[in-house]
Every structure is written in structure tokens, then in C-alpha cells.
Design a protein around this motif. Structure first.
Motif, short mmCIF file in Angstrom:
data_model
loop_
_atom_site.label_atom_id
_atom_site.label_comp_id
_atom_site.label_asym_id
_atom_site.label_seq_id
_atom_site.Cartn_x
_atom_site.Cartn_y
_atom_site.Cartn_z
N UNK A 180 15.89 -9.00 35.75
CA UNK A 180 14.66 -8.18 34.90
C UNK A 180 14.57 -7.00 35.88
N UNK A 181 14.57 -6.78 37.04
CA UNK A 181 14.70 -5.58 37.89
C UNK A 181 15.85 -4.64 37.41
N UNK A 182 17.02 -5.14 37.47
CA UNK A 182 18.06 -4.29 36.98
C UNK A 182 17.92 -3.69 35.49
N UNK A 183 17.38 -4.57 34.74
CA UNK A 183 17.27 -4.20 33.34
C UNK A 183 16.28 -2.99 33.18
N UNK A 184 15.09 -3.08 34.04
CA UNK A 184 14.13 -2.09 34.01
C UNK A 184 14.87 -0.83 34.63
N UNK A 222 12.39 -2.19 27.15
CA UNK A 222 13.74 -2.01 27.00
C UNK A 222 14.19 -3.14 26.20
N UNK A 223 13.48 -3.98 26.23
CA UNK A 223 13.92 -5.14 25.24
C UNK A 223 13.95 -4.41 23.66
N UNK A 224 12.83 -4.03 23.73
CA UNK A 224 12.80 -3.41 21.94
C UNK A 224 13.60 -2.38 21.93
N UNK A 225 14.28 -1.73 22.82
CA UNK A 225 15.25 -0.78 22.55
C UNK A 225 16.47 -1.53 22.35
N UNK A 226 16.90 -2.28 22.99
CA UNK A 226 18.11 -2.98 23.04
C UNK A 226 18.08 -3.97 21.60
N UNK A 227 17.02 -4.50 21.27
CA UNK A 227 16.99 -5.43 20.18
C UNK A 227 16.66 -4.76 18.82
N UNK A 246 17.55 -14.08 36.27
CA UNK A 246 18.72 -13.27 35.42
C UNK A 246 18.00 -13.58 34.17
N UNK A 247 18.26 -12.67 33.19
CA UNK A 247 17.98 -12.77 31.78
C UNK A 247 19.23 -12.46 30.82
N UNK A 248 19.32 -12.96 29.77
CA UNK A 248 20.15 -12.41 28.75
C UNK A 248 19.48 -12.19 27.51
N UNK A 249 19.95 -10.97 27.04
CA UNK A 249 19.03 -10.73 25.85
C UNK A 249 20.16 -10.71 24.68
N UNK A 250 19.55 -11.56 23.57
CA UNK A 250 20.25 -11.92 22.65
C UNK A 250 19.76 -11.20 21.36
N UNK A 251 20.69 -10.82 20.43
CA UNK A 251 20.26 -10.15 19.41
C UNK A 251 21.42 -10.28 18.36
N UNK A 258 6.28 3.19 34.93
CA UNK A 258 7.31 2.37 34.95
C UNK A 258 7.65 1.93 33.56
N UNK A 259 8.91 1.77 33.32
CA UNK A 259 9.23 1.12 32.08
C UNK A 259 9.01 -0.17 32.10
N UNK A 260 8.43 -0.72 31.03
CA UNK A 260 8.33 -2.00 31.13
C UNK A 260 9.84 -2.89 30.58
N UNK A 261 9.58 -4.14 30.91
CA UNK A 261 10.97 -4.85 30.43
C UNK A 261 10.88 -5.00 28.72
#
Ligand SMILES: Nc1ncnc2c1ncn2[C@@H]1O[C@H](COP(=O)(O)OP(=O)(O)OP(=O)(O)O)[C@@H](O)[C@H]1O
Ligand SMILES: [Mg+2]
Lengths: 335, 269
Positions: free
Chosen positions: A219-223, A299-304, A204-209, A293-296
Motif C-alpha cells: 500500500x505504501x509503494x502504491x501511494x 490511486x485505486x480510482x485512477x487505476x481502475x 501487499x495488494x493487487x489491484x484487479x480491474x 497525501x494521495x490516498x490509496x
């Protein structure tokens, strides 16, 4: 079951800087939890509050049910921390530094000596045991930080960017080691800039910004939240462009370039067979197809809304290729 | 150390507290050239110049040779400055290089942390005090007369209380300091003047009434006086009162130390 971490509305301000702005997180016991976020997101601040190096401005933090302030001794006893910055006593040879650390946790001298030797062997620097920290190489210093975190056999192992600036070999050793510990029941909290590392290791990961949690998921669900790109090359450019995948709300866009077709959609792998059938029905011959496939990372860049480092590339470590997908082409796209 | 470790393991001493105290003691015991040589050499010089050379002109004070009169003061000076310096330096150095994090992130109580620093530093003060006493006794008894110890209990009690007090003050210093110069400042501009005007080198009776009253505001006067009472059996101020006041001050300062640690003053952001 108690959770390893139960964090509610945690806040920290350094003067005007709001380093943590209401962070709530639960890390289940036994999990391998990743904390991702760009520089300055508040990862180190978050960790430092748990071990008592930073005082929270508000909210609550429980480590295995122990409040980090009112029950600080039990909370700290549960944690082994390998911090981002070296903070080692440089006066004593490294095996003694470990013995001391074990001693602070109540482990008597005789057993502390055994633990220190074990920890040094575990990270592969036992032959350097009589050296001082300053005389270790950069990579050995990182290894030592891990050994110091392990020497107390913590229930929660926290690694703050353990793989910053280490070579491929050490990174792999580290991955093996933490995976093994996690399998034996140690809860692991890892912060990293290397998305690949999080993807490979974490449940499980939490993305903090900017001090806020923007996402918590596997990570799967995020992708799964990101779109895939299906690129198809046709034998000939079609005379008229057919309507494809009508009514499928997973599709975000369809672009044509002469004999090339790019479909952007969630769950690209599931859509692809339908797409192939529809093209077939139109009598269009497919010569090549790729699903990116979208890489994590994306997603990360998009979210933060910020860039991140990529793992210093070592091709052999690339892993996110789905059966018919290749990893090509992310870089060319504009978001 | 392992014999002592085994011994400690049989006491109810908390392991964490014992470990930190041991570490802090090893830090200076392993560097004898830095720890013990300087007070040894300095005090041989003090006794030679102030005691022997100057003493020949001064003659006797309160009925004893001058060199014997200054012995207690020199012991106090060495003991408290070493206790203070050790505690303040160790804490400040740990903050500076951040290795104090190893202690802070451990499950020691704040009280244990503070007392480990205090006791280890106080012990250094005592060791230095013993070295100075040995130098003094060697010189005085070979050149003048045997050195009396009239009140061994008071001597011990005063020594222990004053090194604890100054180790506790050193903890405050180590937390307050923002750079190494601050530490030097505290020692040179606060500690030393207090000691030198603390009736180490002269008797209070030699002062005018006004200066004498001012001197009585200086806590150092009571320490030197108490230790002198331990050796010579003569006191210019009531030793019991002095001892009580100093012990009280130690408790107060040590409590402030614990409070500062709890608040994370100078230790956490
Ligand atoms: N001691 C401090 N005093 C003032 N501001 C601080 C302090 N420590 C951190 N900050 C600020 O708090 C914010 C969060 O910092 P933090 O170190 O927690 O980020 P991070 O996510 O660990 O970053 P990185 O990935 O670079 O390690 C930043 O804006 C930083 O400048
Ligand atoms: Mg950080």
C-alpha cells in the motif's frame, strides 16, 4: 520457501464475459495479501477457482505448490474460505455444521467437537452454538462464516469481503482476529472494497480491474506512485509570482490563486522544505501550509477508472495523516 | 451418535467420507415424521385396499394369496423411490441453497463424495423397505398365512443392489434438475409408471406374449422378480442373471455420478 499461491495466466470466461483475463500473481507464504477491485473485477471468480467452485478456462493455479485441478484435495485442504455469499447448511445447529466441515478435512469427531467450540468462541458466538444459521443476526452470520473458515486451521485463510455490511465493532474484532492469525503464520488473502481496510492490514495488494491485474505493490509503494498536494497560504498575494522548484521533475503542477499556492508533486513531504526555503528567500510570509497525501483510494480510482465505496465514515478510524499533513481537500480536486 | 463415531474411528473408513455419510443420514433420521411416517401409512393403505379388499376377488396368483404376491413389489416401490428421492433431493437442495459448497470445497475425493450420497440414500431406501416388509408381514401373517423367506441371500442382495442403483440414479437426477418441479417429474412420470408396469400387481404369465416381451424391457420387472424370488422362491426370470445385470447397471451409473462430479456438472460454473 513455497508460495501460498502461484497463479500464472489464469483465465475464466462465462460465455462472452471474460471474468479473468490472464491473471498472474504470487502470494508469499505468511503474507497478508489484499485483492482490490471494483464490482465485477473478478475477485470472487479468482477465489472460487482456488477452492473448486469455478472451473478455470486456462492458466495455472497452485496452492502451496498443489495444482487446484490435478491435486485438488491437497489444495482444498490448505484453504479456509469465508465466502462473500452465505452458503451454509441450515438444517443443522451451527456447531454441527462446523463439526461436519472439520470432518470433511479428516478431523475425527471428538477433536472436531473441540475445534468447533473453539472457533465459535473465537468469533464470539459460542452461546449461539445450538441455533441454526437462519436464526443468527446478520453480523453473527458473518462471524459464523469466519468460524467455518477457521475450524480446519487452514494455512491459507481467504476472506471474500468479510466486512461488507458489518458494524464498526465487528470490523475491528475481525481486524484484530486476522492480524493475530497472520502473526501466528497464517497466510491471508482478503478482498475488500474498503481501501482503508486494505491499507491498514495488508503487506501487499493487487489491484484487479476487468479481470486483469493492474498493479501489485505494498500500500505504501502504491501511494508513492500518486501525487501529493501542498497547499500554502501566504500573508499577502505576491506582486510577481516567483519561479519555484525549477528543474525538480517530481513536480507536476504549480497553481496560484491570489495568496494561495498549490503544488502538485510526488514525494510532497520531501519537496515541502525546499519550497518553504524558496518562498522565504522571495520574502513571502507563510501563514499556513498543508500537505495532502494521495490516498490509496485515489490511486485505486485512477487505476481502475471507477468509483469505490468508502468505509462508512467513522472519524476515529482515519489514519493516514502524516505529521504535518492533514487529510483535507481531496474531494475538491478534479483529476 | 458419539458411540457410532467412536466405532467408526476404529475402522479404516476415511473420516471425510464417514462425516458426509453421517450428515446425510442424520438429515432424514432427525425428521422421522417426514421419513418414516409416509411410507408406513401409504403401505398400510396399499395392503388393505389392494391386498385385502381386491385380493379377496383376485384369489391366488402363482399359488399364493394376492396380498402376498404384491408384497415384494410394494417393498421395491417404496425402497427405490425413497433412495432415488433422497439422493436427488439432497443434492438438488444443496445446490439450490449452495450449501453443497461446504462439501465441494473440502478435500474429499469426488468418488468419496458420490458414494457418501449414494450410501446414505440407499440406506434410507433399505429402512423404508424394512418398514414396508414389517407392515406387510404383520397384516399377512395375522389375516392369511406366515410369510416365507425362501432365499434370504437373494432377498438381501437384490434389496441392496436396487437401492444402490436408484440412489445412484438419484444423484444424476439431483445434478440434472434445474428446479424442484424436475424432481417431482422424475418421480411421478418415470419412476412410478415403471414400477406399476413392472409386474408388481400382476404376473407376467397373465400377459399376452407381446405385452410380456415388452415388459421384459422394463428393468423394474427384474427387481420385483428378484425380491419376489427371495420371499417366495418362485421366479419368472432367472434371478442370477437379473442380479448380475442390476449390479452392472449400478456400477455404470455410479461411475457416471463420479464423472459428473469431476466435471462439476450442475455444481460448478
Ligand atoms: N456464474 C456466473 N455466470 C456468468 N457470469 C458471471 C458468473 N459469476 C460472475 N460472473 C461475471 O464475472 C465477472 C466477475 O465477477 P466476480 O463475481 O468475480 O467479481 P467481483 O470482483 O467478485 O465483484 P464484487 O466486488 O461485486 O463481488 C462479472 O462480470 C460477473 O458478472
Ligand atoms: Mg465478489
Amino acid at each position: 520457501m513455497t508460495n501460498a499461491l502461484e497463479i500464472t495466466n489464469l483465465r475464466k470466461s462465462y460465455g462472452d464475459v471474460q471474468a479473468l483475463d490472464g491473471v498472474s500473481l504470487t502470494v508469499p507464504e505468511g503474507s497478508f495479501f489484499g485483492l482490490l477491485g471494483p464490482n465485477g473485477a473478478g475477485k470472487t471468480t479468482f477465489i472460487s477457482i482456488l477452492v473448486g467452485l469455478v472451473r478455470k478456462s486456462g492458466g495455472e493455479a497452485l496452492v502451496f505448490g498443489h495444482d487446484v485441478e490435478t491435486d485438488y484435495r491437497a489444495a482444498r485442504d490448505a484453504i479456509g474460505l469465508a465466502p462473500q455469499e452465505f452458503n451454509v447448511d441450515r438444517f443443522f445447529p451451527i456447531h454441527e455444521v462446523l463439526e461436519h466441515k472439520a470432518g470433511y478435512h479428516g478431523i475425527p469427531a471428538a477433536e472436531a467437537r473441540v475445534r468447533a467450540a473453539d472457533a465459535l468462541k473465537r468469533v464470539g458466538i459460542y452461546d449461539k452454538r445450538n441455533t441454526r444459521f437462519d436464526w443468527l443476526s446478520g453480523g453473527m452470520k458473518r462471524r459464523f462464516m469466519i468460524a467455518r473458515a477457521l475450524v480446519t486451521e487452514p494455512e491459507l485463510l481467504i476472506l471474500d469481503e468479510p466486512s461488507a455490511g458489518v458494524d464498526v465493532q465487528l470490523r475491528r474484532d475481525l481486524w484484530d482476529l486476522v492480524t493475530e492469525l497472520n502473526e501466528q503464520g497464517t497466510t491471508i488473502l482478503l478482498t475488500t472494497h474498503y481501501i482503508e481496510e486494505a491499507e491498514r492490514l495488508c503487506d501487499e495488494v493487487a489491484i484487479l480491474d476487468s479481470g486483469r491485474v493492474v498493479a501489485v505493490a505494498s500500500p505504501e509503494a502504491l501511494k508513492g506512485r500518486g501525487a501529493d498536494h501542498i497547499t500554502i497560504h501566504l500573508h499577502n498575494a505576491p506582486h510577481s509570482r516567483p519561479q519555484l522548484l525549477v528543474g525538480d521533475d517530481r513536480v507536476e503542477s504549480i497553481e496560484w490563486n491570489d495568496d494561495q499556492l498549490i503544488v502538485t508533486a510526488r514525494e510532497g513531504g520531501l519537496i515541502a522544505p525546499t519550497l518553504v526555503r524558496e518562498l522565504d528567500r522571495e520574502g513571502l510570509e507563510i501563514v499556513d501550509m498543508e500537505i495532502a497525501r494521495t490516498s490509496l483510494e485515489e490511486i485505486f480510482v485512477e487505476m481502475t477508472h471507477s468509483g469505490v465505496d468508502r468505509t462508512p465514515s467513522d472519524q476515529d478510524e482515519k489514519e493516514h495523516a502524516a505529521p504535518i499533513a492533514t487529510d483535507g481537500g481531496h474531494g475538491e480536486r478534479t483529476q | 451418535m458419539s458411540a457410532i463415531d467412536r466405532l467408526a474411528a476404529r475402522t479404516p473408513l476415511p473420516v471425510g467420507f464417514y462425516t458426509l455419510t453421517k450428515r446425510e443420514i442424520l438429515r432424514y433420521v432427525r425428521r422421522p415424521k417426514n421419513t418414516f411416517a409416509p411410507p408406513l401409512i401409504t403401505n398400510i393403505l396399499y395392503f388393505s385396499v389392494f391386498g385385502v379388499v381386491l385380493g379377496a376377488r383376485v384369489g391366488e396368483i402363482i399359488g399364493v394369496p394376492y396380498i402376498l404376491f404384491i408384497l415384494p413389489g410394494l417393498i421395491v416401490l417404496g425402497a427405490i423411490s425413497n433412495a432415488f428421492e433422497n439422493a436427488s433431493f439432497s443434492i438438488f437442495h444443496g445446490r439450490w441453497n449452495e450449501y453443497i459448497h461446504e462439501t465441494l470445497t473440502s478435500p474429499l475425493s469426488y468418488t468419496q463424495m458420490v458414494w457418501a450420497y449414494i450410501i446414505s440414500a440407499a440406506f434410507r431406501g433399505l429402512l423404508v423397505g424394512v418398514i414396508i416388509a414389517a407392515v406387510g408381514v404383520a397384516i399377512i401373517s395375522s389375516l392369511y398365512q406366515p410369510v416365507p423367506v425362501e432365499n434370504p441371500f437373494y432377498l438381501m442382495a437384490f434389496m441392496i443392489v436396487i437401492v444402490l442403483l436408484f440412489a445412484s440414479l438419484g444423484v444424476v437426477g439431483g445434478l440434472l434438475a434445474t428446479d424442484f418441479d424436475d424432481l417431482t417429474m422424475m418421480n411421478q412420470f418415470i419412476l412410478r409408471p415403471l414400477v406399476f408396469f413392472g409386474a408388481v400387481f400382476y404376473s407376467l404369465n397373465d400377459l399376452t406374449p407381446l405385452l410380456r416381451d415388452i415388459s421384459l424391457l422394463n428393468p423394474m420387472v427384474y427387481m420385483v422378480n428378484g425380491v419376489r424370488y427371495g420371499f417366495l422362491g418362485v421366479a419368472e426370470v432367472d434371478p442370477n442373471l437379473s442380479l448380475a445385470v442390476l449390479a452392472g447397471a449400478t456400477v455404470v451409473v455410479a461411475s457416471i455420478d463420479v464423472w459428473l462430479f469431476k466435471r462439476g456438472y450442475g455444481l460448478t460454473d
